[in-house]
Motif scaffolding. Structure first.
Motif, PDB file in Angstrom:
ATOM      1  N   ALA A  64       0.856  -1.186   0.000  1.00 11.88           N
ATOM      2  CA  ALA A  64       0.000   0.000   0.000  1.00 11.88           C
ATOM      3  C   ALA A  64       0.886   1.227   0.000  1.00 11.88           C
ATOM      4  O   ALA A  64       2.022   1.170   0.464  1.00 11.88           O
ATOM      5  CB  ALA A  64      -0.875   0.007   1.245  1.00 11.88           C
ATOM      6  N   PRO A  65       0.374   2.328  -0.511  1.00 15.50           N
ATOM      7  CA  PRO A  65       1.162   3.562  -0.445  1.00 15.50           C
ATOM      8  C   PRO A  65       1.431   3.902   1.020  1.00 15.50           C
ATOM      9  O   PRO A  65       0.570   3.697   1.868  1.00 15.50           O
ATOM     10  CB  PRO A  65       0.242   4.606  -1.079  1.00 15.50           C
ATOM     11  CG  PRO A  65      -0.758   3.829  -1.842  1.00 15.50           C
ATOM     12  CD  PRO A  65      -0.922   2.522  -1.140  1.00 15.50           C
ATOM     13  N   ILE A  74      -2.629   8.265  -4.542  1.00 14.59           N
ATOM     14  CA  ILE A  74      -2.261   6.861  -4.569  1.00 14.59           C
ATOM     15  C   ILE A  74      -2.361   6.290  -5.966  1.00 14.59           C
ATOM     16  O   ILE A  74      -3.101   6.779  -6.800  1.00 14.59           O
ATOM     17  CB  ILE A  74      -3.139   6.040  -3.607  1.00 14.59           C
ATOM     18  CG1 ILE A  74      -4.598   6.390  -3.826  1.00 14.59           C
ATOM     19  CG2 ILE A  74      -2.726   6.285  -2.191  1.00 14.59           C
ATOM     20  CD1 ILE A  74      -5.502   5.760  -2.841  1.00 14.59           C
ATOM     21  N   ALA A  81       5.134   2.467  -2.326  1.00 14.74           N
ATOM     22  CA  ALA A  81       4.311   1.381  -1.816  1.00 14.74           C
ATOM     23  C   ALA A  81       5.017   0.701  -0.646  1.00 14.74           C
ATOM     24  O   ALA A  81       6.174   0.326  -0.745  1.00 14.74           O
ATOM     25  CB  ALA A  81       4.038   0.366  -2.921  1.00 14.74           C
ATOM     26  N   ALA A 137      -8.305   4.928   2.761  1.00 10.59           N
ATOM     27  CA  ALA A 137      -7.678   4.612   1.476  1.00 10.59           C
ATOM     28  C   ALA A 137      -8.643   4.932   0.363  1.00 10.59           C
ATOM     29  O   ALA A 137      -9.862   4.836   0.529  1.00 10.59           O
ATOM     30  CB  ALA A 137      -7.297   3.142   1.432  1.00 10.59           C
ATOM     31  N   HIS A 141      -5.432   1.739  -3.744  1.00  9.68           N
ATOM     32  CA  HIS A 141      -5.177   1.275  -2.384  1.00  9.68           C
ATOM     33  C   HIS A 141      -6.455   0.649  -1.794  1.00  9.68           C
ATOM     34  O   HIS A 141      -6.433  -0.462  -1.250  1.00  9.68           O
ATOM     35  CB  HIS A 141      -4.691   2.480  -1.558  1.00  9.68           C
ATOM     36  CG  HIS A 141      -4.319   2.177  -0.142  1.00  9.68           C
ATOM     37  ND1 HIS A 141      -3.852   3.146   0.708  1.00  9.68           N
ATOM     38  CD2 HIS A 141      -4.346   1.048   0.579  1.00  9.68           C
ATOM     39  CE1 HIS A 141      -3.606   2.620   1.884  1.00  9.68           C
ATOM     40  NE2 HIS A 141      -3.899   1.338   1.840  1.00  9.68           N
TER      41      HIS A 141
END
Ligand code: NI
Length: 197
Positions: A64-65, A74, A81, A137, A141
């Motif tokens: 995930a970012p 994102i 990430a 998110a 994401h």
């Protein structure tokens, strides 16, 4: 650490809800997570859930970012990430809006499909230190988290596809989309797609 075998669609473990993890800090959970991360990296996956390695526990790992700013941009900066481990995750949609996007799954190898997902969510869960993680998110994401958490409820992305004409072998779909794009761009001087085929 070891690379685990990934169950494919049709294996019963992928179709049943996984169980809550009683102690996120246990040695067994830590070992499972290490193996899941190694397996995901080996398979070039963006995410992996425990049921995919035949363990019916509510654990997911994904890239995930980094950062928890809901305004983070994102999806366009894969360098940022970061690896996230979530135990007993819970998702709360923060919008009614869903957007389609292409997904693949290590348990459905070679295939891809367009899946509607909520574009903005909040998710929470525990890390292996037993600390709670709460994040918002969006977009890619949010999509990854929804995809992985679906696995914990026995749901694979093909079940979520609404237009089955947008489901097929990745190779075929990439080819037909590349062809459609080339047709659109005909006359355009810029074409950097692999025109080798
Ligand atoms: Ni998957």
């Amino acid at each position: 650490m070891s690379i685990l075998k990934i169950a494919r669609m049709g294996h019963p473990v992928l179709g049943v809800p996984a169980e809550e993890v009683a102690d996120p800090t246990s040695r067994a959970v830590r070992a499972l997570i290490e193996d899941m991360i190694e397996t995901m990296i080996d398979a070039n996956g963006v995410g992996l859930s425990a049921p995919q390695v035949r363990v019916g526990q509510r654990v997911v790992v994904f890239h995930a970012p980094s950062g928890e700013d809901e305004n983070e941009d994102i999806g366009d900066d894969s360098a940022s990430a970061s690896l996230t481990v979530l135990i007993n995750p819970v998702i709360e949609p923060l919008t009614d809006e869903k957007a389609p996007g292409w997904e693949g799954c290590l348990s459905v190898p070679g295939m891809t499909g367009s899946v509607p997902r909520f574009t903005h969510i909040r998710y929470r869960g525990f890390n292996p230190a037993g600390q709670e993680i709460v994040r918002e998110a969006r977009d890619f994401h949010a999509r990854v988290v929804q995809h992985e958490c679906d696995h914990l409820d026995g749901i694979l992305y093909p079940h979520r596809i609404e237009d089955m004409s947008l489901f097929g072998f990745t190779e075929e779909i990439n080819r037909s989309f590349t062809m459609a794009e080339e047709a659109r761009e005909a006359g355009d001087e810029q074409e950097e797609d692999a025109a080798a085929e």
